[in-house]
Design a protein around this motif. Structure first.
Motif, PDB file in Angstrom:
ATOM      1  N   PHE A   1       0.825  -1.210   0.000  1.00  0.00           N
ATOM      2  CA  PHE A   1       0.000   0.000   0.000  1.00  0.00           C
ATOM      3  C   PHE A   1       0.862   1.265   0.000  1.00  0.00           C
ATOM      4  O   PHE A   1       0.402   2.317  -0.435  1.00  0.00           O
ATOM      5  N   MET A   2       2.094   1.144   0.495  1.00  0.00           N
ATOM      6  CA  MET A   2       3.025   2.280   0.407  1.00  0.00           C
ATOM      7  C   MET A   2       3.340   2.587  -1.051  1.00  0.00           C
ATOM      8  O   MET A   2       3.368   3.744  -1.460  1.00  0.00           O
ATOM      9  N   ASP A   3       3.601   1.519  -1.817  1.00  0.00           N
ATOM     10  CA  ASP A   3       3.884   1.707  -3.242  1.00  0.00           C
ATOM     11  C   ASP A   3       2.719   2.391  -3.946  1.00  0.00           C
ATOM     12  O   ASP A   3       2.900   3.329  -4.733  1.00  0.00           O
ATOM     13  N   VAL A   4       1.506   1.916  -3.686  1.00  0.00           N
ATOM     14  CA  VAL A   4       0.319   2.473  -4.359  1.00  0.00           C
ATOM     15  C   VAL A   4       0.106   3.921  -3.940  1.00  0.00           C
ATOM     16  O   VAL A   4      -0.268   4.767  -4.743  1.00  0.00           O
ATOM     17  N   MET A   5       0.382   4.221  -2.652  1.00  0.00           N
ATOM     18  CA  MET A   5       0.182   5.586  -2.145  1.00  0.00           C
ATOM     19  C   MET A   5       1.040   6.595  -2.895  1.00  0.00           C
ATOM     20  O   MET A   5       0.643   7.746  -3.098  1.00  0.00           O
ATOM     21  N   THR A   6       2.202   6.171  -3.369  1.00  0.00           N
ATOM     22  CA  THR A   6       3.076   7.086  -4.123  1.00  0.00           C
ATOM     23  C   THR A   6       2.517   7.395  -5.509  1.00  0.00           C
ATOM     24  O   THR A   6       2.944   8.341  -6.152  1.00  0.00           O
TER      25      THR A   6
ATOM     26  N   ARG B   1      -7.655   7.312 -13.127  1.00  0.00           N
ATOM     27  CA  ARG B   1      -7.176   7.990 -11.924  1.00  0.00           C
ATOM     28  C   ARG B   1      -6.780   6.959 -10.867  1.00  0.00           C
ATOM     29  O   ARG B   1      -7.406   5.901 -10.749  1.00  0.00           O
ATOM     30  N   ARG B   2      -5.736   7.269 -10.099  1.00  0.00           N
ATOM     31  CA  ARG B   2      -5.324   6.438  -8.965  1.00  0.00           C
ATOM     32  C   ARG B   2      -5.915   7.083  -7.714  1.00  0.00           C
ATOM     33  O   ARG B   2      -5.530   8.192  -7.324  1.00  0.00           O
ATOM     34  N   ILE B   3      -6.871   6.389  -7.100  1.00  0.00           N
ATOM     35  CA  ILE B   3      -7.721   7.001  -6.080  1.00  0.00           C
ATOM     36  C   ILE B   3      -7.367   6.539  -4.673  1.00  0.00           C
ATOM     37  O   ILE B   3      -7.222   5.353  -4.395  1.00  0.00           O
ATOM     38  N   ALA B   4      -7.264   7.523  -3.763  1.00  0.00           N
ATOM     39  CA  ALA B   4      -7.249   7.237  -2.325  1.00  0.00           C
ATOM     40  C   ALA B   4      -8.564   7.780  -1.784  1.00  0.00           C
ATOM     41  O   ALA B   4      -8.903   8.947  -2.032  1.00  0.00           O
ATOM     42  N   PHE B   5      -9.327   6.931  -1.091  1.00  0.00           N
ATOM     43  CA  PHE B   5     -10.585   7.396  -0.499  1.00  0.00           C
ATOM     44  C   PHE B   5     -10.433   7.406   1.009  1.00  0.00           C
ATOM     45  O   PHE B   5      -9.969   6.442   1.615  1.00  0.00           O
TER      46      PHE B   5
ATOM     47  N   ILE C   1       1.397  10.189   2.667  1.00  0.00           N
ATOM     48  CA  ILE C   1       1.930  10.264   1.297  1.00  0.00           C
ATOM     49  C   ILE C   1       3.421  10.586   1.329  1.00  0.00           C
ATOM     50  O   ILE C   1       4.219  10.009   0.585  1.00  0.00           O
ATOM     51  N   ARG C   2       3.807  11.500   2.219  1.00  0.00           N
ATOM     52  CA  ARG C   2       5.230  11.858   2.342  1.00  0.00           C
ATOM     53  C   ARG C   2       6.071  10.666   2.794  1.00  0.00           C
ATOM     54  O   ARG C   2       7.171  10.439   2.278  1.00  0.00           O
ATOM     55  N   VAL C   3       5.555   9.904   3.768  1.00  0.00           N
ATOM     56  CA  VAL C   3       6.277   8.719   4.254  1.00  0.00           C
ATOM     57  C   VAL C   3       6.440   7.708   3.122  1.00  0.00           C
ATOM     58  O   VAL C   3       7.515   7.135   2.925  1.00  0.00           O
ATOM     59  N   ALA C   4       5.355   7.481   2.373  1.00  0.00           N
ATOM     60  CA  ALA C   4       5.398   6.520   1.264  1.00  0.00           C
ATOM     61  C   ALA C   4       6.408   6.957   0.209  1.00  0.00           C
ATOM     62  O   ALA C   4       7.208   6.145  -0.281  1.00  0.00           O
ATOM     63  N   ARG C   5       6.393   8.239  -0.146  1.00  0.00           N
ATOM     64  CA  ARG C   5       7.324   8.746  -1.161  1.00  0.00           C
ATOM     65  C   ARG C   5       8.770   8.684  -0.667  1.00  0.00           C
ATOM     66  O   ARG C   5       9.684   8.334  -1.420  1.00  0.00           O
ATOM     67  N   LEU C   6       8.974   9.027   0.602  1.00  0.00           N
ATOM     68  CA  LEU C   6      10.323   8.975   1.180  1.00  0.00           C
ATOM     69  C   LEU C   6      10.845   7.537   1.187  1.00  0.00           C
ATOM     70  O   LEU C   6      11.996   7.285   0.829  1.00  0.00           O
ATOM     71  N   THR C   7       9.981   6.596   1.580  1.00  0.00           N
ATOM     72  CA  THR C   7      10.369   5.186   1.629  1.00  0.00           C
ATOM     73  C   THR C   7      10.754   4.688   0.242  1.00  0.00           C
ATOM     74  O   THR C   7      11.797   4.038   0.064  1.00  0.00           O
ATOM     75  N   LYS C   8       9.932   5.007  -0.749  1.00  0.00           N
ATOM     76  CA  LYS C   8      10.216   4.559  -2.111  1.00  0.00           C
ATOM     77  C   LYS C   8      11.518   5.181  -2.628  1.00  0.00           C
ATOM     78  O   LYS C   8      12.305   4.518  -3.316  1.00  0.00           O
TER      79      LYS C   8
END
Length: 636
Positions: free
Chosen positions: A324-329, A521-525, A573-580
């Protein structure tokens, strides 16, 4: 609490001591290697051939016993393309051409690298667990007018527990003391003291900051929110990201290719070189095998995701898996519910307008029915009408999803809901209702319009900041709500949300998100109510507000925001992007160094020493880069 920490530290110290003891053969091998190299190059002293071979074989077996055992076991299952077999072949080959010290060095440093990698992974998992596994082992329960200490698992629902100042809450429950102040950091990631009043929910993991308080238990030990959170985080480390899965698949293809290239490096020069030397080209192929080991990639990538999950947990956000981290990015649009997500969900009754009935009887019927719902609006009405709530007979209560409630109160058929429900059932109501700006709750008794109430909610303090931050990240925003259009439009305008739609049923929200996904679209709800569960399950990333959210929504969601603050979405989102970013830094570092040394090795410009130092060095750098994630500070 100091005792618990002392015990934990003592156990951790014992684990570290056992770790050192269990690696004594490797340490002994390292000592032998250092002594032999010192004698050879420091004092120009060389043992006779046979004695030197025996000493290096002993050191080799001490360092590589586990690696060789795994290589043989996998070979018996016809699995030859793995790092254990690769290292065994390379080191045995070094012995075959008389490079004893290099063969031992490769195995020693490879094993040391594996040790550091295992320790880093174990430490990351331990840190994640320690972050949340703070459930007390003892709780004070009141039974028959006496207090006794017992394990939280022995306490039943509706029993009363006492929490002393400085003590952690062991079980979820309702505060029955007048008030209490708690540190909620374990649940929300925020250490700001939070004062709770009588009737408020108190969750396991909170710390009582001042006076003795009493709580009526509402859930069993294993069902507490903290227990579920811990379970979620433990499960999260087992769910692999797309990057991890790709690297695992890549390693299975990459390793046999490396074996083939190493073999070609020995054979092909025979046909093209006039001064072909088998030993020279065989040595080069060994360098090739050593540097090609994919362990730095295979270990540092999951370690990076562990760090990301830990950093998120430390900030009150739970990712239920690295995937889910990958998808969040990749998310380019955030769709949000209104009530409880962008607004506080703490409603207050603004206006009571009965029709045909006296106000007291009107409120009695409405509040009695709403007392059977946990919706924030229902709670507000019940609280407001509390003084009008004597014992009443309530029967056949049913929920109309996204619409309202109906039931039999004191023999009367009572319906409480929105305008859509009244239109659907053809119940006429006063047209003036449609001009109300605040949320309206319509009421009918025995199929006749009986009046309405208006309810006002308050926008969360960080909601506008969240929307602005999302837009700055080039992420579009949309709000979908069951509330009426005029209220939804007002909130959207206030917060600067791109698009907003009101008067939606759960199936309408699902349809909207389905249409958006069909457009690519890549959706976060983001939502919190039971009626949000279907659309949370449908979204690419479903995000639940964990503080006020229903259990169904939290279980369905891929990400849980523990303190209900919208800005935690930006943090996630920031954590996910930083991790990736860190994970791909590790991939680039490992592949870049490997390709360089592979070319140098094939050209005869790199030795086994340089190969092993490059391999272990890259692995350690990648590990250090990964573990630093959990300690990072994110911008507010």
């Amino acid at each position: 609490m100091k005792v618990e920490k002392k015990d934990h530290d003592h156990n951790h110290e014992n684990d570290e001591n056992r770790d050192w003891i269990s690696h004594w053969p490797l340490l002994m091998a390292l000592l032998i290697l250092v002594v032999m190299l010192t004698l050879t190059y420091g004092f120009n002293f060389k043992l006779n051939y046979l004695l030197e071979l025996v000493v290096f074989v002993i050191a080799y077996l001490l360092a590589g016993y586990n690696v060789i055992k795994l290589a043989v076991r996998k070979a018996l299952h016809l699995d030859f393309f793995n790092e254990f077999f690769l290292m065994t072949v390379a080191t045995v080959g070094a012995f075959a051409i008389g490079s004893y010290s290099e063969g031992v060095a490769v195995m020693v440093f490879y094993s040391i690298g594996e040790w550091f990698q295992d320790a880093a992974v174990a430490n990351a998992k331990r840190n994640i667990k320690a972050l949340l596994d703070i459930r007390p082992d003892i709780v004070t329960v009141v039974r028959d007018g006496k207090t006794l200490s017992t394990h939280p698992s022995q306490v039943k629902i509706n029993e009363i527990i006492q929490i002393k100042p400085g003590e952690k809450v062991a079980l979820d429950g309702m505060l029955i003391s007048a008030k209490g102040t708690f540190n909620t950091a374990a649940i929300t990631g925020e250490s700001i003291p939070d004062t709770k009043l009588k009737g408020s929910m108190i969750l396991a993991g909170m710390i009582n900051l001042n006076s003795l308080t009493e709580v009526k238990v509402q859930s069993l030990f294993q069902d507490s929110k903290l227990s579920k959170i811990l379970e979620m985080v433990q499960d999260a480390t087992a769910r692999k990201s797309q990057t991890q899965l790709f690297i695992s698949r890549f390693a299975k293809v990459y390793t046999p290719i490396v074996f083939l290239l190493a073999l070609m490096l020995v054979i092909l020069p025979f046909f093209f070189s006039a001064n072909y030397s088998f030993q020279d080209w065989f040595y080069r192929s060994l360098v090739f095998l050593v540097i090609s080991c994919p362990c730095a990639l295979v270990v540092s990538i999951p370690l990076g995701y562990f760090g990301g999950i830990g950093l998120a947990s430390n900030n009150g956000i739970l990712f239920k898996g690295a995937n889910f981290m990958d998808v969040m990015t990749q998310v380019d649009m955030v769709v949000m519910d209104k009530t409880g997500t962008l607004t506080k969900g703490v409603f207050n009754v603004q206006k009571v307008v009965p029709h045909l009935l006296p106000e007291e009887e009107f409120l009695l019927l409405v509040a009695a029915l709403e007392s059977k719902s946990t919706h924030p609006i229902a709670i507000a009405i019940t609280k407001y009408a509390g003084k009008f709530l004597p014992d009443v007979k309530i029967l056949a209560v049913e929920e109309e999803a996204g619409h309202g409630l109906k039931g039999i109160i004191n023999g009367k058929s009572v319906l409480v809901g929105n305008a859509s429900l009244f239109h659907k059932l053809n119940i006429a109501y006063d047209p003036i209702v449609d001009d109300e700006v605040d949320t309206v709750v319509l009421v009918s008794v025995d199929q006749q319009y009986a009046g309405y109430l208006t309810i006002a909610d308050e926008v969360k303090t960080d909601a506008a900041k969240t929307i602005a931050a999302l837009h700055k990240m080039n992420i579009s925003t949309m709000m979908l709500s069951g509330d009426k259009e005029i209220v939804v439009a007002k909130v959207a305008r206030l917060l600067g949300i791109g698009e907003a739609f009101g008067a939606l049923l759960p199936e309408d929200k699902v349809r909207k998100v389905t249409d958006l996904k069909a457009m690519g679209r890549r959706i976060a709800f983001v939502g919190d109510g039971v009626n949000d569960a279907p659309v949370i399950a449908l979204a690419d990333v479903g995000i639940a507000m964990g503080g006020m959210g229903s259990d169904t929504t939290i279980e369905t969601a891929d990400v849980v925001i523990q303190n209900d603050q919208p800005f935690k979405l930006v943090t996630a989102i920031r954590v996910a992007r930083l991790t990736k970013k860190v994970v791909w830094q590790n991939i680039a570092l490992a592949m870049g160094v490997k390709v360089l040394v592979l070319l140098l090795g094939a050209g005869g410009l790199a030795t086994l020493w340089e190969a092993v130092i490059a391999d272990v060095g890259v692995a350690l750098l990648a590990i250090l880069n990964a573990v630093r994630i959990q300690k990072m500070k994110l911008p507010e």
